[in-house]
Design a protein around this motif. Sequence first.
Motif, PDB file in Angstrom:
ATOM      1  N   LEU A 245      49.086   5.262  51.826  1.00  0.00           N
ATOM      2  CA  LEU A 245      50.321   4.410  51.969  1.00  0.00           C
ATOM      3  C   LEU A 245      50.672   3.744  50.489  1.00  0.00           C
ATOM      4  O   LEU A 245      52.160   3.454  50.276  1.00  0.00           O
ATOM      5  CB  LEU A 245      50.162   3.363  52.936  1.00  0.00           C
ATOM      6  N   SER A 246      49.954   3.455  49.615  1.00  0.00           N
ATOM      7  CA  SER A 246      50.131   2.894  48.358  1.00  0.00           C
ATOM      8  C   SER A 246      51.120   3.942  47.549  1.00  0.00           C
ATOM      9  O   SER A 246      51.943   3.661  46.876  1.00  0.00           O
ATOM     10  CB  SER A 246      48.979   2.387  47.656  1.00  0.00           C
ATOM     11  N   ILE A 247      50.629   5.198  47.716  1.00  0.00           N
ATOM     12  CA  ILE A 247      51.327   6.294  47.047  1.00  0.00           C
ATOM     13  C   ILE A 247      52.777   6.505  47.530  1.00  0.00           C
ATOM     14  O   ILE A 247      53.597   6.754  46.869  1.00  0.00           O
ATOM     15  CB  ILE A 247      50.497   7.700  47.183  1.00  0.00           C
ATOM     16  N   LEU A 248      52.809   6.294  48.793  1.00  0.00           N
ATOM     17  CA  LEU A 248      54.401   6.407  49.293  1.00  0.00           C
ATOM     18  C   LEU A 248      55.170   5.385  48.870  1.00  0.00           C
ATOM     19  O   LEU A 248      56.251   5.547  48.509  1.00  0.00           O
ATOM     20  CB  LEU A 248      54.136   6.314  51.003  1.00  0.00           C
ATOM     21  N   GLU A 249      54.773   4.053  48.993  1.00  0.00           N
ATOM     22  CA  GLU A 249      55.464   3.118  48.338  1.00  0.00           C
ATOM     23  C   GLU A 249      55.691   3.157  46.725  1.00  0.00           C
ATOM     24  O   GLU A 249      56.685   2.852  46.035  1.00  0.00           O
ATOM     25  CB  GLU A 249      54.549   1.777  48.359  1.00  0.00           C
ATOM     26  N   LEU A 250      54.693   3.748  46.009  1.00  0.00           N
ATOM     27  CA  LEU A 250      54.982   4.244  44.573  1.00  0.00           C
ATOM     28  C   LEU A 250      56.164   5.258  44.276  1.00  0.00           C
ATOM     29  O   LEU A 250      56.976   5.114  43.484  1.00  0.00           O
ATOM     30  CB  LEU A 250      53.404   4.587  44.124  1.00  0.00           C
ATOM     31  N   ASN A 251      56.082   6.337  45.388  1.00  0.00           N
ATOM     32  CA  ASN A 251      57.119   7.244  45.240  1.00  0.00           C
ATOM     33  C   ASN A 251      58.685   6.627  45.441  1.00  0.00           C
ATOM     34  O   ASN A 251      59.607   7.128  45.044  1.00  0.00           O
ATOM     35  CB  ASN A 251      56.776   8.317  46.141  1.00  0.00           C
ATOM     36  N   LYS A 252      58.553   5.531  46.411  1.00  0.00           N
ATOM     37  CA  LYS A 252      59.855   4.996  46.541  1.00  0.00           C
ATOM     38  C   LYS A 252      60.097   3.780  45.891  1.00  0.00           C
ATOM     39  O   LYS A 252      61.118   2.949  45.753  1.00  0.00           O
ATOM     40  CB  LYS A 252      59.707   4.322  48.203  1.00  0.00           C
TER      41      LYS A 252
END
Length: 587
Positions: A245-252
């Motif tokens: 989930l942290s990677i998803l937020e990083l991509n956004k």
Amino acid sequence: MKKKLKKYKIILIILCLATGLTCFLVYTTKREKTPSFAKERFGYKELDSLLNTDRGIVETKIKALEQTLKTSTQTEDSAYYYFYKLKLDIKREQLDSVSLYLTKSIQNAEKSHDVPLLLQINKTAGKFYLKSSDYVKSLEHFTNAMNLIYDQPQSESMADIYIGMAGVYFYLEDLDQTKHYSNLAHDIYVALDIKKGQASFYTNMANLSYIKREENLTIDYLQKSIKLSEEIKDTLTIVSNLNTLSILELNKKQYTRAIEYLDKAYPMALAIESLDLQTTILCNYGLTYEALKEYDKSLAYYDQIKKIGTADSLRTKMIILSSLARISENQGDFQKSNEYLKEFYQLIDQVKGTAVTQKTEKIRWENLLKEQAYKQEITEQDHKFRTYIYSFITLLTIVLAVLIWYMYKNKSKTLRISQLENKNLEEKVAIEKELKRIQETLHANELELLHKELTALNIQMLTKNNFVTEMKEIITTKNEPQSSDKVLKQLEHSINRMTNVDKDWSQFQKVFQKVHPDFFNYIQINFPQVSKSELRICAYIKINMANTEMASLLNISHKSLITSRYRIRKKLNLDSTQDLDKYIQSL
């Protein structure tokens, strides 16, 4: 003939039991060719749990085995010793001896023919090499484990192997194979209701969706995985999902949210002492602060990875080198950036190069060929099994046919004997009926004679009483006072002699009891207050004697009889609506 029929039935039952037993033995023999893994004999799950909670117990077991090895020549003891050492060193991240312990444990397990242990060793090795990014070796061990349990396609162990193979193909970026093996594992986990496995499946599918840039689907899979993991308190999977989930937020470019997820995940990774997850989270911290252009913080997290001793992992090296190359470029140090990139691409070629792909494809096709050969062997065994069964059934059919023919041959004789037996039975029943009828007739005749005897006694008693009455009247009307005294005494003496009523009553009572054997006993038990004279009146009522006759027999007046009847009614507890005669006659 009945004995013969019973004998045939017993033969049939024995033949049927023999058939069933033979089929069972053939089937069991066939199944014994393939080992069963339904029971994990030595607590492999318990070992994994202890490694996460209390390694001291595992170390104690290892020391005990080490002492045993000094006096034991059992290869099985050696196999378990090296297997426990292998698991413990992997958990401690002490990887120098892993290769040695792995080789030793496999060699000893093969010598002792301990197939369940071989399965666990290969699964452990497959997971270890997957984390180490040695995908060829990982695939080899997962394939070896799969070959050991081809006869258990729906077991939890097979599902774990499928998940491992899905991981290998995921990192090799073969998404079709990743999805294929993930779905195979998921079907088994659902069938066996294993929530931990289902959570792992959703985590894998989230990673696939992330690569395909399907953000909504990725989040949906992660939420499902987290929900299942929370139900079973699987912290490891929860941390992995928070990291994703942290990677998803990083991509956004939602850096604050990304750091929030990492801050939540990192303490949990520390609590379960998972160095792999700690390394992954630290890498994501570094990537997040790199995106925020806080390069010092980013480099500090990469240095922290080196301090905990997990920077040697190929995947970790690749992430760090890629990030360092970008940081160096942004800081204007292009030479350093190029050096990082050069090293990064060397690792890419080492991990995912053409040679690796060719080797993994070779393993996959070899595995397919083994699977085909195994299926062919199973088919041949099934064919042999069916041949045995069909042969036995044919033989049994022939035996049964002969037996039926023999029984049919004796059918007419059997029927004749049966008819004779039935005829004898009918005659016997007819004779018994006739005997019963004769007995009933004799009984009726006997009763009739007794009734006649009672009547004769009554007449005799009445005659005597009438005689006595007449004599008394003569005596009372005698007119010659002088000569009457002597005559009177003689007549009274005769009267007393003729009026022996008790003797007549005794004879009457004997006959009465033959006709009504329980009458006197019933009244005396239930109505003990009834006197002997009243009992006598009851007997006369029972044989339906008129009141005048009773008074004459008892030599009392009609009024005295009525009084006696009243006393009897009272002693029998009869109310005014009940008829005394009917009640006594019903007894």
